[in-house]
Design a protein around this motif. Structure first.
Motif, mmCIF file in Angstrom:
data_model
loop_
_atom_site.group_PDB
_atom_site.id
_atom_site.type_symbol
_atom_site.label_atom_id
_atom_site.label_comp_id
_atom_site.label_asym_id
_atom_site.label_seq_id
_atom_site.Cartn_x
_atom_site.Cartn_y
_atom_site.Cartn_z
ATOM 1 N N VAL A 1 1.049 -1.121 -0.044
ATOM 2 C CA VAL A 1 0.336 -0.152 0.589
ATOM 3 C C VAL A 1 0.976 0.954 -0.402
ATOM 4 C CG1 VAL A 1 -1.465 1.481 1.335
ATOM 5 C CG2 VAL A 1 -1.753 -1.451 0.896
ATOM 6 N N ALA A 2 2.137 0.927 1.013
ATOM 7 C CA ALA A 2 2.656 2.427 1.123
ATOM 8 C C ALA A 2 3.594 2.565 -0.473
ATOM 9 C CB ALA A 2 4.080 1.892 1.772
ATOM 10 N N ARG A 3 3.267 1.811 -1.238
ATOM 11 C CA ARG A 3 4.152 2.370 -2.368
ATOM 12 C C ARG A 3 2.758 2.292 -3.318
ATOM 13 N NH1 ARG A 3 9.431 0.704 -2.763
ATOM 14 N NH2 ARG A 3 9.711 -1.334 -1.419
ATOM 15 N N GLU B 1 -2.873 7.631 0.221
ATOM 16 C CA GLU B 1 -3.451 8.628 0.607
ATOM 17 C C GLU B 1 -4.786 8.429 1.307
ATOM 18 O OE1 GLU B 1 -3.953 11.333 -2.689
ATOM 19 O OE2 GLU B 1 -1.944 11.482 -3.066
ATOM 20 N N PRO B 2 -6.013 7.334 1.657
ATOM 21 C CA PRO B 2 -7.171 7.603 2.358
ATOM 22 C C PRO B 2 -6.090 7.245 3.488
ATOM 23 C CG PRO B 2 -7.552 7.350 0.145
ATOM 24 C CD PRO B 2 -6.271 7.263 -0.303
ATOM 25 N N VAL C 1 -12.320 4.572 2.640
ATOM 26 C CA VAL C 1 -10.643 3.994 2.813
ATOM 27 C C VAL C 1 -11.376 2.530 1.807
ATOM 28 C CG1 VAL C 1 -9.133 3.408 3.367
ATOM 29 C CG2 VAL C 1 -10.509 5.868 4.049
ATOM 30 N N PRO C 2 -10.662 3.103 0.082
ATOM 31 C CA PRO C 2 -11.204 1.324 -0.122
ATOM 32 C C PRO C 2 -10.737 -0.021 0.201
ATOM 33 C CG PRO C 2 -10.642 2.594 -2.392
ATOM 34 C CD PRO C 2 -10.513 3.584 -0.387
ATOM 35 N N LEU C 3 -9.292 0.470 1.785
ATOM 36 C CA LEU C 3 -8.736 -0.990 2.500
ATOM 37 C C LEU C 3 -8.971 -1.196 3.566
ATOM 38 C CD1 LEU C 3 -4.851 0.018 1.447
ATOM 39 C CD2 LEU C 3 -6.223 -2.302 0.507
ATOM 40 N N LEU C 4 -10.255 0.063 4.158
ATOM 41 C CA LEU C 4 -11.096 0.160 4.829
ATOM 42 C C LEU C 4 -11.737 -1.115 4.442
ATOM 43 C CD1 LEU C 4 -10.430 0.968 8.091
ATOM 44 C CD2 LEU C 4 -12.350 3.016 7.888
ATOM 45 N N ILE C 5 -12.575 -0.763 3.307
ATOM 46 C CA ILE C 5 -13.349 -1.772 3.892
ATOM 47 C C ILE C 5 -13.432 -3.523 3.430
ATOM 48 C CG2 ILE C 5 -15.186 -2.453 1.577
ATOM 49 C CD1 ILE C 5 -15.243 0.985 0.764
#
Length: 241
Positions: free
Chosen positions: A121-123, A129-130, A191-195
């Motif tokens: 994700v960091a890259r 950003e979210p 936040v897509p990754l939170l979903i």
């Protein structure tokens, strides 16, 4: 000697597949009441969550909003009817016990999975950003206070989603439906990754609820994961930057 793969298979089967025998039947009237209360709580909680996530980082109102949200989930859960702590299979195969060790292990495994994903994700700016925006509440505010609120909300969420809502849905498709509802509510954060996290966490804790028949296991798993993410995710993102 049992191989690590066989040991892992036995653990997964005991923790997430084979239900512990119990009798948690309730009357039709109690079941209907639980459904009404669970639905009303869901609508109110979704509204409070949407409001809380739109508060600017650093605003003390964020603490008030998130505690209010926890209060909604917990109050609705207890108002819906009786909640059970549940019991888990033991390694020795003796009488079932409280789902503490299994839950700590599941929460840790889930945490390690997400921390590994953070390196990817960091890259990717569109994904990072979210996440940075969400973590800004912890970075700007008081970390101990945010940690306490995270714990309180984690407990309240499990009381409602794997307690009241799960019991209100009934035996058929309860794991699937509670997972999807949990993810849909979480989608308010944008936040897509939170979903994705909600889907995975909801699935694991839903399966735990099915196996143990209670909320203790899901609560421990949720807290292990969420508090670990709060303290370790920023460092993981920084390392991978």
């Amino acid at each position: 000697m049992i191989s690590p793969v066989a040991e892992l298979r036995r653990f997964v089967h005991a923790a997430l597949v084979e239900p512990v025998p119990r009798d948690h039947l309730e009357s039709d009237a109690a079941f209907r009441r639980r459904r009404v209360v669970a639905l009303a709580t869901l609508l109110l909680g979704a509204g409070v969550l949407a409001w809380a996530l739109r508060i600017e980082p650093g605003d003390p109102l964020f603490y008030v909003a998130t505690l209010l949200l926890a209060g909604v989930w917990a109050a609705g859960a207890f108002a819906s009817g009786r909640l059970h702590l549940g019991r888990a299979h033991t390694r020795a195969g003796s009488e079932p016990s409280r789902a503490v060790v299994q839950s700590l292990a599941l929460g840790t495994l889930l945490l390690l999975l997400f921390l590994a994903g953070a390196l990817v994700v960091a890259r990717i700016p569109a994904l990072r950003e979210p996440v940075d925006g969400l973590l800004a509440h912890a970075a700007v505010g008081s970390l101990p206070i945010v940690a306490a609120i995270t714990a309180v909300n984690g407990i309240a969420e499990e009381l409602y989603f794997r307690g009241a809502l799960y019991a209100g849905i009934g035996r058929r498709h309860a794991v699937l439906l509670t997972t999807l509802v949990y993810a849909a509510v979480t989608a308010a954060a944008g936040v897509p990754l939170l979903i994705l996290a909600a889907l995975l966490l909801g699935l694991i804790t839903g399966l735990q609820r099915r196996v143990t028949g209670g909320v203790l296991g899901p609560i421990i798993t949720h807290l292990t994961w969420s508090l670990g993410m709060l303290f370790l995710l920023p460092q993981a993102l920084e390392i991978a930057r």
